[in-house]
Structure formats: C-alpha cells, structure tokens
Write a protein that holds these residues in place. Structure first.
Motif, PDB file in Angstrom:
ATOM      1  N   VAL A 103      79.531 -18.842  -7.710  1.00  0.00           N
ATOM      2  CA  VAL A 103      79.511 -19.684  -6.553  1.00  0.00           C
ATOM      3  C   VAL A 103      80.674 -21.050  -6.846  1.00  0.00           C
ATOM      4  CG1 VAL A 103      78.554 -21.210  -4.998  1.00  0.00           C
ATOM      5  CG2 VAL A 103      77.294 -18.882  -5.753  1.00  0.00           C
ATOM      6  N   MET A 104      81.511 -21.115  -5.766  1.00  0.00           N
ATOM      7  CA  MET A 104      82.440 -22.381  -5.834  1.00  0.00           C
ATOM      8  C   MET A 104      81.745 -23.303  -4.765  1.00  0.00           C
ATOM      9  SD  MET A 104      85.997 -20.948  -4.368  1.00  0.00           S
ATOM     10  CE  MET A 104      86.135 -20.191  -2.814  1.00  0.00           C
ATOM     11  N   THR A 105      81.630 -24.510  -4.840  1.00  0.00           N
ATOM     12  CA  THR A 105      80.649 -25.124  -4.001  1.00  0.00           C
ATOM     13  C   THR A 105      81.479 -25.869  -2.836  1.00  0.00           C
ATOM     14  OG1 THR A 105      80.618 -26.968  -5.540  1.00  0.00           O
ATOM     15  CG2 THR A 105      78.912 -25.464  -5.683  1.00  0.00           C
ATOM     16  N   LEU A 124      69.458 -15.160  -2.759  1.00  0.00           N
ATOM     17  CA  LEU A 124      69.763 -14.183  -3.715  1.00  0.00           C
ATOM     18  C   LEU A 124      69.210 -14.516  -5.164  1.00  0.00           C
ATOM     19  CD1 LEU A 124      73.784 -14.643  -3.139  1.00  0.00           C
ATOM     20  CD2 LEU A 124      72.490 -12.363  -3.118  1.00  0.00           C
ATOM     21  N   ALA A 125      68.788 -15.822  -5.452  1.00  0.00           N
ATOM     22  CA  ALA A 125      68.171 -16.150  -6.695  1.00  0.00           C
ATOM     23  C   ALA A 125      66.651 -15.803  -6.553  1.00  0.00           C
ATOM     24  CB  ALA A 125      68.171 -17.863  -6.925  1.00  0.00           C
ATOM     25  N   ASP A 126      66.175 -15.699  -5.378  1.00  0.00           N
ATOM     26  CA  ASP A 126      64.842 -15.366  -5.216  1.00  0.00           C
ATOM     27  C   ASP A 126      64.673 -13.895  -5.381  1.00  0.00           C
ATOM     28  OD1 ASP A 126      63.811 -18.009  -4.884  1.00  0.00           O
ATOM     29  OD2 ASP A 126      63.784 -17.817  -2.603  1.00  0.00           O
ATOM     30  N   SER A 183      82.258 -16.815  -3.434  1.00  0.00           N
ATOM     31  CA  SER A 183      81.167 -17.196  -2.505  1.00  0.00           C
ATOM     32  C   SER A 183      81.380 -16.577  -1.307  1.00  0.00           C
ATOM     33  CB  SER A 183      81.133 -18.833  -2.584  1.00  0.00           C
ATOM     34  OG  SER A 183      81.474 -19.381  -3.880  1.00  0.00           O
ATOM     35  N   HIS A 184      81.895 -15.141  -1.341  1.00  0.00           N
ATOM     36  CA  HIS A 184      82.018 -14.865   0.127  1.00  0.00           C
ATOM     37  C   HIS A 184      80.728 -14.373   0.736  1.00  0.00           C
ATOM     38  CE1 HIS A 184      86.170 -14.624  -0.342  1.00  0.00           C
ATOM     39  NE2 HIS A 184      86.279 -14.085  -1.553  1.00  0.00           N
ATOM     40  N   ALA A 185      80.569 -14.445   2.275  1.00  0.00           N
ATOM     41  CA  ALA A 185      79.287 -14.357   2.669  1.00  0.00           C
ATOM     42  C   ALA A 185      78.873 -12.830   2.476  1.00  0.00           C
ATOM     43  CB  ALA A 185      79.446 -14.782   4.217  1.00  0.00           C
ATOM     44  N   LEU A 224      79.051 -18.227   1.328  1.00  0.00           N
ATOM     45  CA  LEU A 224      77.553 -18.218   1.449  1.00  0.00           C
ATOM     46  C   LEU A 224      76.981 -19.747   1.755  1.00  0.00           C
ATOM     47  CD1 LEU A 224      77.530 -16.770  -2.216  1.00  0.00           C
ATOM     48  CD2 LEU A 224      76.758 -15.614  -0.133  1.00  0.00           C
ATOM     49  N   SER A 225      75.810 -19.397   2.383  1.00  0.00           N
ATOM     50  CA  SER A 225      75.225 -20.674   2.545  1.00  0.00           C
ATOM     51  C   SER A 225      74.136 -21.155   1.680  1.00  0.00           C
ATOM     52  CB  SER A 225      74.517 -20.392   4.078  1.00  0.00           C
ATOM     53  OG  SER A 225      73.165 -19.597   4.019  1.00  0.00           O
TER      54      SER A 225
END
Length: 239
Positions: free
Chosen positions: A112-114, A131-133, A89-91, A123-124
């Motif tokens: 992603v680890m939440t 990313l999904a979009d 999950s790094h920005a 990541l926000s």
C-alpha cells in the motif's frame, strides 16, 4: 579461506532458495474491454482464469513470514508454493481480487502507498483493515511511490506509512516493496533502519549479501494464459 567459502556458500544457498518461490506481482485489475491485458493490467476474468489454473495445478500460497523464516533457516519451500502480491493500493484489490483469492483459498500480500489512502478508486482505511482481518498481509509501498532519487524525506516515505498501516490494521507492518522495483544501497539501508524485516524488488536476482532486502518478484502479464503463467513460474528459478 575455509570460512569465506562457507559464508559464500550460505549466500549462494539463500540466493537460490529465494528464486525457487515464485512471487507474483499484480497491479491494475480492470473490467473486460477497458484496457489491454499487459504487464500492468489484467481484466478480472483473466485474473480469475490465472487463479483457477494455479488452484487446479495444486498451488497454494505462503506469506512473507513463512518465506523469510525458511530462507533464514535455509530450508526448502513447500512444493507448489507461491506468493501473490498486489501493488499501488487500487480499490479493485479489495473489491475484485480479495473475493477471488477467497474463492480459490489463496491469501495475498497488499503493498500500500499511503498518499492515496481513502481517495476515490484507491483502498480505504476500512478496506485495508478488512484485508488484514481476512488473513492477508498489508505491507508498505512508500508514501508517494518515488523513483530512487525521489526519497527526499526518509521518515515520510518509510516510517510514517508503516506507522499509519499499523494503526489501521492493528498488526505489525514489516514488509516493503520498492516502487518500480528500483533500489540502491542507500535505500536498502534506510529501509532496514525504518524497521522492515524484508523488502521486495522486481525481476532481478537477489543482491549477494542483501537477499532479504532484494527479494525477487515476477510481474504477471495480463495477456498470459494460465498455462503460460505456469511456464513462466517454472523458469523463475533458472533466470
């Protein structure tokens, strides 16, 4: 006996097929000179050099849905196909990796680890949604990245992260990566019960009879040249 041999042959076929698709795993993408390029770090210039080598060599990416479907149908993977994945999950996965993937017409899988959601340097929710979009796959990497003995609350580690990510992305989250690539039979059972379709480990052959939940990935060393990366990928199906 004949039935046993047929079933065993199918298992061997699945295991062999799983090894023929190189699934690359990246972690930290850094600025040049800040870290040594190694198994967990790669500077952004070196990362781009590796992507350019893949692109120049005719590689293209496929995503987990296609990989799993081909495995289940026992069909071969397309020539020069690979998967590119990112852990933790790094920005920089959004700010650096995603634009470079786009430049070379690749898509990625982001595990992603939440526990780090919306925290500095990670990541926000907005970045995960973006990313999904953009056509990448957002997948789960647990809540807080435990060792195998650290799964004290299965719902918190496996179910809640999937639900959180589905709410953020508006898409099903059905793929999982084991922290540290480590798993055991109990973890596999709980991952299945949590609703995941397949799960990825690191560096080992898939487990007989549990191929879809022990899919292999190759940790990319940031010190590898593009040529060495290609060499490691050619060995991937034979080790």
């Amino acid at each position: 006996m004949k039935r046993f041999l047929v079933i065993w042959g199918c298992c061997l076929s699945l295991m062999a097929s799983a090894q023929q698709l190189p699934v690359l795993c990246y972690h930290n993408i850094t600025e040049p000179g800040t870290h040594k390029n190694d198994g967990l770090h790669i500077d952004r210039h070196q990362f781009e050099r590796q992507l350019k080598t893949l692109s120049d060599s005719g590689y293209h990416t496929i995503l987990p849905d296609e990989m799993v479907a081909l495995l289940q149908q026992r069909k071969p993977f397309p020539a020069h196909a690979c998967m590119i994945t990112f852990d933790d999950s790094h920005a920089e996965h959004y700010t650096v990796a995603a634009p470079l993937l786009e430049r070379y017409h690749f898509k990625g899988v982001f595990f992603v680890m939440t526990v780090t959601l919306n925290k500095p340097h990670y990541l926000s929710s907005a970045q995960i949604k973006a990313l999904a979009d953009q056509g990448h796959v957002v997948a789960s990497h647990t809540w807080d990245h435990p060792f195998p003995e650290g799964y004290k609350d299965w719902h918190q580690e496996l179910v809640t992260p999937r639900q959180q990510l589905e709410k953020i992305t508006g898409r099903p989250v059905v793929y999982f990566a084991y922290p540290f690539g480590a798993y055991n039979d109990s973890i596999i059972t709980h991952v299945q019960q949590a609703g995941y379709k397949a799960a990825f480990q690191l560096n080992h052959l898939p487990a007989p009879g549990k191929v879809l939940f022990t899919l292999r990935r190759l940790i990319v060393n940031g010190g590898w040249s593009g040529a060495q990366l290609l060499h490691e990928m050619t060995l991937y199906g034979t080790q």
